[in-house]
Design a protein around this motif. Structure first.
Motif, PDB file in Angstrom:
ATOM      1  N   ALA A  85      -7.445   0.074 -15.810  1.00 22.17           N
ATOM      2  CA  ALA A  85      -7.891  -1.322 -15.884  1.00 22.17           C
ATOM      3  C   ALA A  85      -7.941  -1.776 -17.344  1.00 22.17           C
ATOM      4  O   ALA A  85      -8.066  -0.940 -18.252  1.00 22.17           O
ATOM      5  CB  ALA A  85      -9.249  -1.458 -15.213  1.00 22.17           C
ATOM      6  N   PRO A  86      -7.845  -3.087 -17.614  1.00 20.01           N
ATOM      7  CA  PRO A  86      -7.703  -4.164 -16.629  1.00 20.01           C
ATOM      8  C   PRO A  86      -6.272  -4.262 -16.087  1.00 20.01           C
ATOM      9  O   PRO A  86      -5.310  -3.861 -16.739  1.00 20.01           O
ATOM     10  CB  PRO A  86      -8.085  -5.408 -17.418  1.00 20.01           C
ATOM     11  N   ILE A  87      -6.185  -4.851 -14.911  1.00 21.50           N
ATOM     12  CA  ILE A  87      -4.899  -5.067 -14.255  1.00 21.50           C
ATOM     13  C   ILE A  87      -4.450  -6.502 -14.524  1.00 21.50           C
ATOM     14  O   ILE A  87      -5.190  -7.454 -14.265  1.00 21.50           O
ATOM     15  CB  ILE A  87      -5.009  -4.824 -12.735  1.00 21.50           C
ATOM     16  N   HIS A  88      -3.242  -6.650 -15.031  1.00 25.06           N
ATOM     17  CA  HIS A  88      -2.747  -7.978 -15.396  1.00 25.06           C
ATOM     18  C   HIS A  88      -1.934  -8.644 -14.282  1.00 25.06           C
ATOM     19  O   HIS A  88      -1.628  -9.836 -14.378  1.00 25.06           O
ATOM     20  CB  HIS A  88      -1.904  -7.896 -16.671  1.00 25.06           C
ATOM     21  N   GLY A  89      -1.577  -7.863 -13.288  1.00 22.92           N
ATOM     22  CA  GLY A  89      -0.827  -8.464 -12.198  1.00 22.92           C
ATOM     23  C   GLY A  89      -0.677  -7.511 -11.031  1.00 22.92           C
ATOM     24  O   GLY A  89      -0.741  -6.285 -11.183  1.00 22.92           O
ATOM     25  N   ILE A  90      -0.505  -8.080  -9.850  1.00 19.10           N
ATOM     26  CA  ILE A  90      -0.315  -7.305  -8.632  1.00 19.10           C
ATOM     27  C   ILE A  90       0.892  -7.853  -7.883  1.00 19.10           C
ATOM     28  O   ILE A  90       1.054  -9.070  -7.754  1.00 19.10           O
ATOM     29  CB  ILE A  90      -1.556  -7.380  -7.720  1.00 19.10           C
ATOM     30  N   VAL A  91       1.729  -6.949  -7.401  1.00 16.60           N
ATOM     31  CA  VAL A  91       2.872  -7.318  -6.562  1.00 16.60           C
ATOM     32  C   VAL A  91       2.606  -6.828  -5.146  1.00 16.60           C
ATOM     33  O   VAL A  91       2.411  -5.619  -4.928  1.00 16.60           O
ATOM     34  CB  VAL A  91       4.180  -6.697  -7.080  1.00 16.60           C
ATOM     35  N   HIS A  92       2.568  -7.745  -4.206  1.00 22.13           N
ATOM     36  CA  HIS A  92       2.363  -7.423  -2.795  1.00 22.13           C
ATOM     37  C   HIS A  92       3.703  -7.613  -2.083  1.00 22.13           C
ATOM     38  O   HIS A  92       4.143  -8.726  -1.844  1.00 22.13           O
ATOM     39  CB  HIS A  92       1.299  -8.353  -2.201  1.00 22.13           C
ATOM     40  N   SER A  93       4.359  -6.496  -1.811  1.00 16.29           N
ATOM     41  CA  SER A  93       5.665  -6.543  -1.138  1.00 16.29           C
ATOM     42  C   SER A  93       5.614  -5.601   0.063  1.00 16.29           C
ATOM     43  O   SER A  93       6.304  -4.591   0.121  1.00 16.29           O
ATOM     44  CB  SER A  93       6.775  -6.139  -2.111  1.00 16.29           C
ATOM     45  N   ILE A  94       4.745  -5.964   1.003  1.00 17.52           N
ATOM     46  CA  ILE A  94       4.458  -5.119   2.166  1.00 17.52           C
ATOM     47  C   ILE A  94       4.693  -5.918   3.438  1.00 17.52           C
ATOM     48  O   ILE A  94       4.192  -7.039   3.565  1.00 17.52           O
ATOM     49  CB  ILE A  94       3.001  -4.627   2.159  1.00 17.52           C
ATOM     50  N   ALA A  95       5.432  -5.340   4.358  1.00 11.40           N
ATOM     51  CA  ALA A  95       5.628  -5.998   5.661  1.00 11.40           C
ATOM     52  C   ALA A  95       5.987  -4.948   6.691  1.00 11.40           C
ATOM     53  O   ALA A  95       6.664  -3.956   6.398  1.00 11.40           O
ATOM     54  CB  ALA A  95       6.718  -7.057   5.584  1.00 11.40           C
ATOM     55  N   PHE A  96       5.521  -5.181   7.916  1.00  8.61           N
ATOM     56  CA  PHE A  96       5.863  -4.278   9.015  1.00  8.61           C
ATOM     57  C   PHE A  96       5.796  -5.032  10.334  1.00  8.61           C
ATOM     58  O   PHE A  96       4.888  -5.827  10.571  1.00  8.61           O
ATOM     59  CB  PHE A  96       4.910  -3.089   9.081  1.00  8.61           C
ATOM     60  N   ALA A  97       6.771  -4.769  11.193  1.00  5.50           N
ATOM     61  CA  ALA A  97       6.761  -5.265  12.566  1.00  5.50           C
ATOM     62  C   ALA A  97       7.335  -4.189  13.463  1.00  5.50           C
ATOM     63  O   ALA A  97       8.279  -3.493  13.085  1.00  5.50           O
ATOM     64  CB  ALA A  97       7.574  -6.552  12.691  1.00  5.50           C
ATOM     65  N   ASN A  98       6.773  -4.044  14.632  1.00  2.68           N
ATOM     66  CA  ASN A  98       7.220  -3.020  15.573  1.00  2.68           C
ATOM     67  C   ASN A  98       8.314  -3.589  16.480  1.00  2.68           C
ATOM     68  O   ASN A  98       8.036  -4.307  17.439  1.00  2.68           O
ATOM     69  CB  ASN A  98       6.038  -2.543  16.419  1.00  2.68           C
ATOM     70  N   TYR A  99       9.554  -3.262  16.148  1.00  9.56           N
ATOM     71  CA  TYR A  99      10.695  -3.711  16.955  1.00  9.56           C
ATOM     72  C   TYR A  99      11.243  -2.572  17.830  1.00  9.56           C
ATOM     73  O   TYR A  99      12.381  -2.621  18.280  1.00  9.56           O
ATOM     74  CB  TYR A  99      11.822  -4.212  16.051  1.00  9.56           C
ATOM     75  N   SER A 100      10.421  -1.557  18.076  1.00  5.76           N
ATOM     76  CA  SER A 100      10.911  -0.370  18.780  1.00  5.76           C
ATOM     77  C   SER A 100      11.369  -0.664  20.207  1.00  5.76           C
ATOM     78  O   SER A 100      12.201   0.071  20.758  1.00  5.76           O
ATOM     79  CB  SER A 100       9.823   0.711  18.805  1.00  5.76           C
ATOM     80  N   GLU A 101      10.833  -1.720  20.796  1.00  7.43           N
ATOM     81  CA  GLU A 101      11.225  -2.078  22.159  1.00  7.43           C
ATOM     82  C   GLU A 101      12.304  -3.157  22.178  1.00  7.43           C
ATOM     83  O   GLU A 101      12.618  -3.716  23.232  1.00  7.43           O
ATOM     84  CB  GLU A 101      10.000  -2.553  22.953  1.00  7.43           C
ATOM     85  N   GLY A 102      12.884  -3.437  21.035  1.00  2.00           N
ATOM     86  CA  GLY A 102      13.941  -4.430  20.966  1.00  2.00           C
ATOM     87  C   GLY A 102      13.407  -5.853  20.935  1.00  2.00           C
ATOM     88  O   GLY A 102      12.201  -6.096  20.873  1.00  2.00           O
ATOM     89  N   LEU A 103      14.324  -6.799  20.964  1.00  3.53           N
ATOM     90  CA  LEU A 103      13.948  -8.211  20.903  1.00  3.53           C
ATOM     91  C   LEU A 103      13.310  -8.679  22.200  1.00  3.53           C
ATOM     92  O   LEU A 103      13.748  -8.310  23.291  1.00  3.53           O
ATOM     93  CB  LEU A 103      15.184  -9.058  20.612  1.00  3.53           C
ATOM     94  N   LYS A 104      12.272  -9.493  22.066  1.00  6.24           N
ATOM     95  CA  LYS A 104      11.610 -10.098  23.220  1.00  6.24           C
ATOM     96  C   LYS A 104      11.350 -11.569  22.917  1.00  6.24           C
ATOM     97  O   LYS A 104      11.245 -11.961  21.749  1.00  6.24           O
ATOM     98  CB  LYS A 104      10.270  -9.412  23.479  1.00  6.24           C
ATOM     99  N   PRO A 105      11.251 -12.415  23.953  1.00  2.32           N
ATOM    100  CA  PRO A 105      10.838 -13.793  23.702  1.00  2.32           C
ATOM    101  C   PRO A 105       9.479 -13.808  23.018  1.00  2.32           C
ATOM    102  O   PRO A 105       8.644 -12.924  23.259  1.00  2.32           O
ATOM    103  CB  PRO A 105      10.756 -14.386  25.120  1.00  2.32           C
TER     104      PRO A 105
END
Length: 285
Positions: A85-105
């Motif tokens: 510390a101190p921290i001058h900046g943060i990068v949030h590059s996180i994403a997740f989706a469960n597509y294991s069952e394929g596309l659904k409406p």
């Protein structure tokens, strides 16, 4: 004369989301380091840390699985205890989706899948901001990676569209919330709204290749974004040179968002249709 235009040399940034060399997070981190900044890496698991041993050799790497409540707070404490510390900046590059069952409406989206995705992809930003608040420099910058348009409804993106909308809104509300505290009034939160990219995460989206190629035809230059172009924009937002930008989405899409009526696309789309007015078959008659 100083050549440090971005004014980030010697400053410390925490980057979440490096998975491999194709990651947006990796391109951002590498660019920060090229500009003389120090980067602290946060990865989701021991397995991920192991897979990145060669790429991140000699760099400070911590583990934080944002799906688990309290993980960001533990990470912030560990980083502070390590003297970063101190921290001058943060990068949030996180994403997740469960597509294991394929596309659904969209209306068939499962509660568990939606809540898991929103926890990891959107609410994690809130928890990270809260956890690091006391460790941030007074003029720190937080940047998250969103999408270029929240109005489009691609079939193969499914419930991640609303979740990205939640991420963008959360970033703006964080900017307002932090501004109410005199100690963090100058801390900024912004979003890079990126167009389609060729990353490993994108490859996990069903039917993504077709969408990627279609988007390329809509760009004004007929060439999709390079991941480095998104990284460059993020690094700018992280720097003091972007001090006047807050609670804002910086759209990086090579012009595709305003090029829906591209002549080439229209020609391809209408190819099966008879010409207007031909033989009385026009649907406009």
């Amino acid at each position: 004369m100083s050549t440090d235009f971005l004014q980030i040399a010697g400053k410390t940034f925490v980057v979440f989301g490096v998975a491999n060399r194709k990651s947006v997070a990796w391109h951002i981190a590498r660019t920060l380091e090229e500009q003389g900044a120090r980067v602290i890496y946060s990865v989701r698991s021991e397995a991920r840390k192991k897979s990145l041993e060669t790429l991140l050799a000699g760099k400070p790497v911590f583990i934080c699985d944002v799906e688990h409540e309290g993980a960001p707070a533990r990470l912030a404490a560990e980083i502070a205890a390590a003297g970063h510390a101190p921290i001058h900046g943060i990068v949030h590059s996180i994403a997740f989706a469960n597509y294991s069952e394929g596309l659904k409406p969209f209306d068939e989206t499962k509660r568990a899948d939606f809540l898991q995705a929103v926890t990891i992809s959107a609410f994690s930003l809130v928890e990270i901001a809260r956890a690091f608040k006391q460790h941030l420099a007074s003029d720190a910058s937080v940047v998250t990676i969103g999408i270029s348009s929240l109005l489009v409804t691609p079939d193969n993106y499914g419930y991640m569209g609303p979740i990205k909308a939640s991420l963008e809104s959360a970033s703006r509300f964080l900017a307002k919330s932090f501004s109410a505290d005199p100690a963090t009034r100058e801390v900024r939160f912004n979003i890079v709204g990126a167009g389609p990219l060729k990353t490993s995460a994108s490859a996990g989206i069903p039917g993504y290749i077709e969408s990627y190629l279609y988007s390329e035809k809509l760009t004004l230059r007929k060439r999709n974004l390079a991941t480095q172009e998104v990284a460059d924009s993020a690094v700018f937002l992280l720097s003091p040179r972007a001090s006047g930008i807050n609670a804002t989405t910086l759209t990086i899409d090579a012009g595709l968002g305003g090029n829906f009526y591209d002549a080439e696309i229209i020609k391809l789309a209408m190819r099966p249709e008879p010409p207007v007015g031909a033989g009385g078959n026009s649907k406009f008659q």
